[in-house]
Scaffold this motif. Structure first.
Motif, PDB file in Angstrom:
ATOM      1  N   ASP A 236      11.449  26.438  13.184  1.00 32.39           N
ATOM      2  CA  ASP A 236       9.896  25.900  13.453  1.00 32.39           C
ATOM      3  C   ASP A 236      10.406  24.450  13.633  1.00 32.39           C
ATOM      4  O   ASP A 236      11.423  23.921  12.644  1.00 32.39           O
ATOM      5  CB  ASP A 236       9.092  26.092  12.173  1.00 32.39           C
ATOM      6  CG  ASP A 236       7.645  25.543  12.396  1.00 32.39           C
ATOM      7  OD1 ASP A 236       7.692  24.555  12.791  1.00 32.39           O
ATOM      8  OD2 ASP A 236       6.872  26.256  12.236  1.00 32.39           O
ATOM      9  N   ALA A 257      11.243  26.950  19.205  1.00 31.26           N
ATOM     10  CA  ALA A 257      11.908  28.180  19.673  1.00 31.26           C
ATOM     11  C   ALA A 257      12.409  28.382  21.024  1.00 31.26           C
ATOM     12  O   ALA A 257      13.559  29.005  21.310  1.00 31.26           O
ATOM     13  CB  ALA A 257      10.993  29.138  19.430  1.00 31.26           C
ATOM     14  N   ASP A 273       4.075  33.753  14.295  1.00 31.72           N
ATOM     15  CA  ASP A 273       2.645  33.452  13.916  1.00 31.72           C
ATOM     16  C   ASP A 273       2.532  31.796  14.359  1.00 31.72           C
ATOM     17  O   ASP A 273       2.207  31.209  13.469  1.00 31.72           O
ATOM     18  CB  ASP A 273       2.795  33.490  12.326  1.00 31.72           C
ATOM     19  CG  ASP A 273       1.371  32.982  12.001  1.00 31.72           C
ATOM     20  OD1 ASP A 273       0.287  33.568  12.499  1.00 31.72           O
ATOM     21  OD2 ASP A 273       1.161  32.629  10.923  1.00 31.72           O
TER      22      ASP A 273
HETATM   23  C1  SAM Z   1       0.088  28.849  11.591  1.00 31.91           C
HETATM   24  S1  SAM Z   1       1.686  28.180  11.374  1.00 31.91           S
HETATM   25  C2  SAM Z   1       2.515  29.177  10.710  1.00 31.91           C
HETATM   26  C3  SAM Z   1       2.557  29.754   9.272  1.00 31.91           C
HETATM   27  C4  SAM Z   1       3.732  30.655   8.515  1.00 31.91           C
HETATM   28  N1  SAM Z   1       3.494  31.865   9.422  1.00 31.91           N
HETATM   29  C5  SAM Z   1       3.323  30.636   7.202  1.00 31.91           C
HETATM   30  O1  SAM Z   1       3.224  31.817   6.590  1.00 31.91           O
HETATM   31  O2  SAM Z   1       3.679  29.738   6.540  1.00 31.91           O
HETATM   32  C6  SAM Z   1       2.185  28.081  13.046  1.00 31.91           C
HETATM   33  C7  SAM Z   1       3.714  27.071  12.909  1.00 31.91           C
HETATM   34  O3  SAM Z   1       4.057  27.333  14.327  1.00 31.91           O
HETATM   35  C8  SAM Z   1       5.205  26.484  14.617  1.00 31.91           C
HETATM   36  N2  SAM Z   1       5.270  26.224  15.962  1.00 31.91           N
HETATM   37  C9  SAM Z   1       4.251  25.887  17.155  1.00 31.91           C
HETATM   38  N3  SAM Z   1       5.095  26.019  18.291  1.00 31.91           N
HETATM   39  C10 SAM Z   1       6.336  26.188  17.953  1.00 31.91           C
HETATM   40  C11 SAM Z   1       7.446  26.385  18.653  1.00 31.91           C
HETATM   41  N4  SAM Z   1       7.542  26.386  20.064  1.00 31.91           N
HETATM   42  N5  SAM Z   1       8.618  26.735  18.101  1.00 31.91           N
HETATM   43  C12 SAM Z   1       8.680  27.032  17.042  1.00 31.91           C
HETATM   44  N6  SAM Z   1       7.694  26.879  16.039  1.00 31.91           N
HETATM   45  C13 SAM Z   1       6.476  26.530  16.679  1.00 31.91           C
HETATM   46  C14 SAM Z   1       4.079  25.208  14.322  1.00 31.91           C
HETATM   47  O4  SAM Z   1       5.138  24.093  13.967  1.00 31.91           O
HETATM   48  C15 SAM Z   1       3.600  25.591  12.779  1.00 31.91           C
HETATM   49  O5  SAM Z   1       4.375  25.486  11.601  1.00 31.91           O
END
Ligand code: SAM
Length: 347
Positions: A236, A257, A273
């Motif tokens: 992340d 990612a 997620d």
């Molecule tokens: C809903 S949150 C995840 C919550 C996590 N599952 C938890 O239990 O705490 C979504 C996350 O996806 C990340 N995200 C969005 N696009 C991303 C990418 N291209 N690569 C990695 N992470 C990403 C965001 O930074 C955010 O922290």
């Protein structure tokens, strides 16, 4: 009586979906049963549904079809109109006692819900009241592991009741509302989603060895996987909660990612997620799939971005299945908001 004269079979159920998704649960029912007569009991989530099918066959169809949005069903075998909650509950208790099902040695769960505007008492108070009225039965009242579930739904103008086997309700939680206790220091509410997915899909997360968590911050899912004893690679660009950083089984890659490379077959579990557009999520996940070993599991949430979730889900599943992922279950979990969760296996 000749077969042609037999009365058509009918059954009535109270059907529940997540808030704002009742219309899609109704669409699932329509696909199963053709025309469906329904009325709203609680705005945007609870429907009273009449089906042109006998109760047994209707339950079989609903459970076999593994619906995405239909979260919970309870049979209506008794209904009474009125606005005096005390009288309505007594009448429902009379029906339950009259069924003869709550005999000695039977474990029964009482699940009482009410729609907005019904009576002054809370649902838990109504449940206590009902339990009092059912004292005459010899059953043991339990909250889990019941032989029978007694479901009672109170509205401002009446009561509906039914008795069913837990497996016939799609969920053995009242209304399918899966409640977990919030732990001290819990990093995110999102953790409940993975906990619920584990339970709903019959998984044992501790049976996996090594997981990659894409979109891991602030770290609810990662913390659960670490608690289950897995090695976790959390990806992340946003910050993971500091309490996780000292965990010996954690590798934290603070990047997007799309910028990272893994070895082939490095993981046996991939979870994702990201709150991202489904199209981009699919691109990203398929690009990293080589790192998931054949036979490995993927658990992924899909954001329902626009007004046609059925079409969107179909499209996403088709793209993922074209990439050696086989969908085992797709479900809008109680803890999913504008999204659903997919459970898949790589072949
Ligand atoms: C809903 S949150 C995840 C919550 C996590 N599952 C938890 O239990 O705490 C979504 C996350 O996806 C990340 N995200 C969005 N696009 C991303 C990418 N291209 N690569 C990695 N992470 C990403 C965001 O930074 C955010 O922290």
């Amino acid at each position: 009586m000749e077969a042609a004269d037999a009365l058509p079979e009918e059954s009535t159920f109270i059907c529940t979906a997540n808030r704002d998704f009742a219309a899609y649960a109704q669409e699932e029912l329509r696909r199963l049963f053709g025309s469906v007569k329904s009325s709203v009991l609680s705005d945007r989530e609870v429907l009273l549904v009449k089906l042109n099918t006998g109760a047994e066959e209707a339950v079989r169809k609903m459970t076999d079809s593994r619906p995405i949005f239909l979260r919970h069903v309870q049979p209506v075998q008794f209904e009474r109109e009125g606005d005096n909650v005390g009288e309505l509950l007594s009448a429902a208790a009379g029906f339950v006692l009259g069924s003869g099902l709550l005999a000695a040695g039977i474990k029964a769960a009482l699940q009482v819900r009410k729609s907005e505007g019904a009576g002054g008492d809370s649902a838990p108070q109504l449940k206590e009241w009902l339990e009092e009225l059912l004292r005459g039965s010899e059953a043991e009242f339990v909250s889990a592991g019941a032989d029978w579930i007694v479901s009672v739904y109170v509205t401002p103008s009446g009561v509906y009741a039914g008795i069913s086997r837990p497996e016939d309700n799609l969920s053995d939680w009242s209304g399918g509302a899966v409640r977990f206790r919030r732990e001290e220091g819990q990093l995110s509410r999102a953790k409940f989603k993975l906990l619920e997915a584990e339970r709903e899909f019959g998984l044992d997360l501790s049976a996996y060895r090594s997981a990659v968590d894409i979109g891991a911050a602030p770290g609810g899912w990662t913390s659960l996987l670490l608690e289950r004893g897995l090695k976790v690679t959390a990806v992340d660009p946003a910050k993971l909660h500091p309490s996780l950083l000292k965990m010996p089984n954690l590798t934290y890659i603070r990047k997007n990612a799309s910028e990272i490379k893994f070895r082939d077959n490095e993981f046996d579990l991939l979870v994702c997620d990201m709150s991202w557009s489904p199209k981009l999520m699919v691109q990203l996940v398929t690009g990293l799939l080589h790192a998931l070993a054949p036979g490995g599991t993927a658990i992924i949430t899909i954001k329902l971005m626009h007004k046609k979730p059925m079409a969107l889900i179909k499209e996403v599943i088709a793209s993922l299945e074209g990439s050696r992922l086989q969908v085992q279950r797709s479900k809008q979990l109680f803890h999913n908001r504008e999204e659903i969760t997919l459970y898949m296996i790589k072949y």
